[in-house]
Design a protein around this motif. Sequence first.
Motif, PDB file in Angstrom:
ATOM      1  N   LEU A 177       0.564  -1.119  -0.145  1.00  0.00           N
ATOM      2  CA  LEU A 177      -0.120   0.111   0.133  1.00  0.00           C
ATOM      3  C   LEU A 177       1.149   1.429   0.069  1.00  0.00           C
ATOM      4  O   LEU A 177       0.763   2.544  -0.951  1.00  0.00           O
ATOM      5  CB  LEU A 177      -0.769   0.076   1.073  1.00  0.00           C
ATOM      6  CG  LEU A 177      -1.945   1.171   1.341  1.00  0.00           C
ATOM      7  CD1 LEU A 177      -2.874   1.216   0.307  1.00  0.00           C
ATOM      8  CD2 LEU A 177      -2.691   0.834   3.056  1.00  0.00           C
ATOM      9  N   ILE A 178       2.066   1.148   0.433  1.00  0.00           N
ATOM     10  CA  ILE A 178       3.194   2.641   1.366  1.00  0.00           C
ATOM     11  C   ILE A 178       3.790   2.674  -0.312  1.00  0.00           C
ATOM     12  O   ILE A 178       3.558   3.833  -0.661  1.00  0.00           O
ATOM     13  CB  ILE A 178       3.967   2.841   2.482  1.00  0.00           C
ATOM     14  CG1 ILE A 178       2.144   2.458   3.512  1.00  0.00           C
ATOM     15  CG2 ILE A 178       4.811   3.517   2.187  1.00  0.00           C
ATOM     16  CD1 ILE A 178       1.464   3.269   3.597  1.00  0.00           C
ATOM     17  N   THR A 179       4.159   1.870  -0.830  1.00  0.00           N
ATOM     18  CA  THR A 179       5.324   1.888  -2.289  1.00  0.00           C
ATOM     19  C   THR A 179       4.396   2.744  -3.254  1.00  0.00           C
ATOM     20  O   THR A 179       4.840   3.319  -3.991  1.00  0.00           O
ATOM     21  CB  THR A 179       6.160   1.134  -2.357  1.00  0.00           C
ATOM     22  OG1 THR A 179       6.404   0.122  -1.824  1.00  0.00           O
ATOM     23  CG2 THR A 179       6.700   0.629  -3.299  1.00  0.00           C
ATOM     24  N   PRO A 180       2.717   1.896  -3.460  1.00  0.00           N
ATOM     25  CA  PRO A 180       2.555   3.176  -5.300  1.00  0.00           C
ATOM     26  C   PRO A 180       2.445   4.413  -4.435  1.00  0.00           C
ATOM     27  O   PRO A 180       2.416   5.762  -5.116  1.00  0.00           O
ATOM     28  CB  PRO A 180       1.120   1.978  -4.853  1.00  0.00           C
ATOM     29  CG  PRO A 180       1.292   1.121  -4.021  1.00  0.00           C
ATOM     30  CD  PRO A 180       2.845   0.735  -3.172  1.00  0.00           C
ATOM     31  N   CYS A 181       2.072   4.921  -2.680  1.00  0.00           N
ATOM     32  CA  CYS A 181       1.556   5.908  -2.459  1.00  0.00           C
ATOM     33  C   CYS A 181       3.133   6.706  -2.466  1.00  0.00           C
ATOM     34  O   CYS A 181       2.665   8.291  -2.802  1.00  0.00           O
ATOM     35  CB  CYS A 181       1.336   6.048  -0.727  1.00  0.00           C
ATOM     36  SG  CYS A 181       0.941   6.806   0.080  1.00  0.00           S
ATOM     37  N   LEU A 182       4.064   6.553  -2.084  1.00  0.00           N
ATOM     38  CA  LEU A 182       5.397   7.083  -1.890  1.00  0.00           C
ATOM     39  C   LEU A 182       5.618   7.234  -3.560  1.00  0.00           C
ATOM     40  O   LEU A 182       6.221   9.115  -3.938  1.00  0.00           O
ATOM     41  CB  LEU A 182       6.693   6.241  -1.426  1.00  0.00           C
ATOM     42  CG  LEU A 182       6.307   6.299  -0.303  1.00  0.00           C
ATOM     43  CD1 LEU A 182       7.464   5.361   0.481  1.00  0.00           C
ATOM     44  CD2 LEU A 182       6.801   7.430   0.781  1.00  0.00           C
ATOM     45  N   LYS A 183       5.688   6.237  -5.018  1.00  0.00           N
ATOM     46  CA  LYS A 183       5.961   6.518  -6.258  1.00  0.00           C
ATOM     47  C   LYS A 183       4.575   7.827  -6.972  1.00  0.00           C
ATOM     48  O   LYS A 183       5.728   8.486  -7.770  1.00  0.00           O
ATOM     49  CB  LYS A 183       6.040   5.632  -6.617  1.00  0.00           C
ATOM     50  CG  LYS A 183       7.214   4.215  -6.376  1.00  0.00           C
ATOM     51  CD  LYS A 183       6.966   2.816  -7.348  1.00  0.00           C
ATOM     52  CE  LYS A 183       8.244   2.468  -6.732  1.00  0.00           C
ATOM     53  NZ  LYS A 183       9.492   2.702  -7.177  1.00  0.00           N
ATOM     54  N   SER A 184       4.295   8.605  -6.261  1.00  0.00           N
ATOM     55  CA  SER A 184       2.749   9.267  -6.309  1.00  0.00           C
ATOM     56  C   SER A 184       3.934  10.698  -5.883  1.00  0.00           C
ATOM     57  O   SER A 184       3.426  11.236  -6.763  1.00  0.00           O
ATOM     58  CB  SER A 184       1.655   8.438  -6.217  1.00  0.00           C
ATOM     59  OG  SER A 184       0.724   7.698  -5.955  1.00  0.00           O
ATOM     60  N   PHE A 185       4.364  11.008  -4.961  1.00  0.00           N
ATOM     61  CA  PHE A 185       4.604  12.375  -4.895  1.00  0.00           C
ATOM     62  C   PHE A 185       5.968  12.563  -6.393  1.00  0.00           C
ATOM     63  O   PHE A 185       6.546  11.742  -6.406  1.00  0.00           O
ATOM     64  CB  PHE A 185       5.653  11.786  -3.830  1.00  0.00           C
ATOM     65  CG  PHE A 185       5.311  12.146  -2.716  1.00  0.00           C
ATOM     66  CD1 PHE A 185       4.083  13.309  -1.748  1.00  0.00           C
ATOM     67  CD2 PHE A 185       4.105  11.134  -2.086  1.00  0.00           C
ATOM     68  CE1 PHE A 185       3.102  13.617  -1.096  1.00  0.00           C
ATOM     69  CE2 PHE A 185       3.512  11.056  -0.773  1.00  0.00           C
ATOM     70  CZ  PHE A 185       3.222  12.253  -0.722  1.00  0.00           C
ATOM     71  N   ASP A 186       6.166  14.008  -6.651  1.00  0.00           N
ATOM     72  CA  ASP A 186       6.246  14.921  -7.457  1.00  0.00           C
ATOM     73  C   ASP A 186       7.982  15.086  -6.792  1.00  0.00           C
ATOM     74  O   ASP A 186       8.736  14.702  -6.825  1.00  0.00           O
ATOM     75  CB  ASP A 186       6.315  16.249  -8.392  1.00  0.00           C
ATOM     76  CG  ASP A 186       4.688  15.868  -8.725  1.00  0.00           C
ATOM     77  OD1 ASP A 186       5.298  15.483 -10.403  1.00  0.00           O
ATOM     78  OD2 ASP A 186       3.681  15.216  -8.205  1.00  0.00           O
ATOM     79  N   ASP A 187       7.612  14.973  -5.280  1.00  0.00           N
ATOM     80  CA  ASP A 187       8.978  15.431  -4.228  1.00  0.00           C
ATOM     81  C   ASP A 187       8.977  15.050  -2.461  1.00  0.00           C
ATOM     82  O   ASP A 187       7.918  15.016  -2.508  1.00  0.00           O
ATOM     83  CB  ASP A 187       9.502  17.266  -5.008  1.00  0.00           C
ATOM     84  CG  ASP A 187      10.198  17.424  -6.159  1.00  0.00           C
ATOM     85  OD1 ASP A 187      10.372  17.316  -6.333  1.00  0.00           O
ATOM     86  OD2 ASP A 187       8.739  18.739  -6.179  1.00  0.00           O
ATOM     87  N   ILE A 188      10.196  14.311  -2.719  1.00  0.00           N
ATOM     88  CA  ILE A 188       9.751  13.879  -1.041  1.00  0.00           C
ATOM     89  C   ILE A 188      11.489  14.576  -0.731  1.00  0.00           C
ATOM     90  O   ILE A 188      12.568  14.634  -0.858  1.00  0.00           O
ATOM     91  CB  ILE A 188       9.938  12.414  -1.562  1.00  0.00           C
ATOM     92  CG1 ILE A 188       8.700  11.673  -1.551  1.00  0.00           C
ATOM     93  CG2 ILE A 188      10.280  12.499   0.594  1.00  0.00           C
ATOM     94  CD1 ILE A 188       8.441  10.584  -1.431  1.00  0.00           C
TER      95      ILE A 188
END
Length: 428
Positions: free
Chosen positions: A173-184
Motif C-alpha cells: 500500500l505504501i510503495t505506490p503511495c510514495l511513488k506518486s510524489f513529485d518530490d520527497i
Amino acid sequence: MNAQLSLFAYRIVILLLTPILLLALFIRSINHKAYRARLAERLGFLPNHFKKNGIVIHAASVGEVLALKPLVTELLALHPTKIITFTTFTPTGSAQVKQHFGDRVQHCYLPIDNPLSTHLFLNKLVPSSLIVMETELWPNLIAQAKNRKIKLQLINGRLSDNSMKSYRKLTWLITPCLKSFDDILCQSQDNQVNFLSLGADGDTTIVSGNLKYDIRLTDQTIAKQAELAGYLQNKRPIWLVASTHPGDEEIILNAFQQALEAQPDLLLILVPRHPERFNDIANLCQQTYQTVRRSEQSTVLAEHQIWLLDSLGELMAAFALADIVTMGGSFSHIGGHNPLEPAFYHKAIIVGPNMSNFKDVMQTMAKNQSIVQLTGDRDYAAQLANHLGYLLKDEERRISLGDNARKVVDENQGALATTLEKIDQYLK
C-alpha cells in the motif's frame, strides 16, 4: 498484491471503518469538546465560501503547524494572490492555524481518508498542489490527487526506525503511495534511506534539512513574551517542563520536590500537551504545591511554586522565561518533543532517555555538547533533580549549554530556502 487491487481493498476497509472513526472522535470529545465540532469537514464537506484553484498544505497537529509557520508566512509574502488552504487533524493544530494566520489562509480539517470524503474535498478545492508534512501518507487522498494531476510534495520527510517496522508490513500500500510524489524532501540522510527502502523514487527523494531548525520570532510571539513576563512578580530561577504526557507529571513533581530542598524559590512552569488533561494536572499539582493556573490570569506570587500553563499557543513565548527546560514525552514510548525551540532561546535543556522522534537532532546536539539526556531505566526523578541542582548552581555551565544549543540551531538552518524553492517551481 496488485497496486490497484490493494488500493481498492484499502478503500473498502476505510469506508467500513468510517462510522467507527467518527465514534472515536465523539468519544474523545467527551473530555475535549472541540473534537465534536465541524464533523462535516471530517467527511469532506467544506464551507461554501472556500475558494478553488489554490494549494493545500497539511500539518497533523501543533508541532507540525509551528514548524510550518515560517514556510507559510513566506509563501503568503511571495504569492499574495495564491489561495492557501492549511489543513490539520487536531483541534489544537486548528487553533494554532487560526491564531497565527487568521483569514490569510483557508483552514479546515483534512477529511477521513475514504474515497467519498476525499473526492468531495478535492472537488471543492481543485488544488494545483498538495503538500504534506513529515509522514502524512494517506493512500486514497494521494491516489486521487495523482489521478487529477495535482502536484504532490512531501516536505520535512521523517521515517523513524520504529515507523519502518510497521510500514514494511504495508509496502503493498505504501510503495505506490510514495511513488506518486513529485518530490520527497527529507530531514536527513537516514530518513532518505528509509523512504528509498520503501520504494520512493531515487530521482525525486532528496535531503533538504529539517524545517524545525528554521525558527523565526514573530511580532505576536515577542508580544506574548512580554505579556507572560508581566505575570511574574519576583525574579527567581525557573524550570519549564514542556508538552507533558500521562506519567510525565509524576516524574516531574517528584524531581521538583527534591530540587526544592536545595533551591526553595524555584518556580516550575508546567505545560501539559493536551488541553483535556489541564484540570486533572491542576488537581495533581494542587495536592502538594501552591499552584496558579494561567487561565486564572493571576500574578505569580513569591509563594506560588507551580505555574500551570493551561493555555494554547503560548509555549514558544514561555521558553524565553526559563533558565532550564525539560521536554515532556521523553520518559516513555512517546519519543519526545522538539528541543530546538528552547535551543533558539539559548536555554539549557534536559530530556528523558527516549527522544526517538528527534534522533538526528539529538545526535547533533549531543555532539555539540548542547543538551543533557537522562540514561537507562534508573530513577528519572532523581536524575532530573541532580541535573537541575547542578545547573542551577553552575551558571557558567548552564549558559554554555544554552549557547551551544543556539549554535546548533544557527548552523543547521537552510531547509526553509530549499523547500520554498521546490514548492515555488509549481506555483509560477
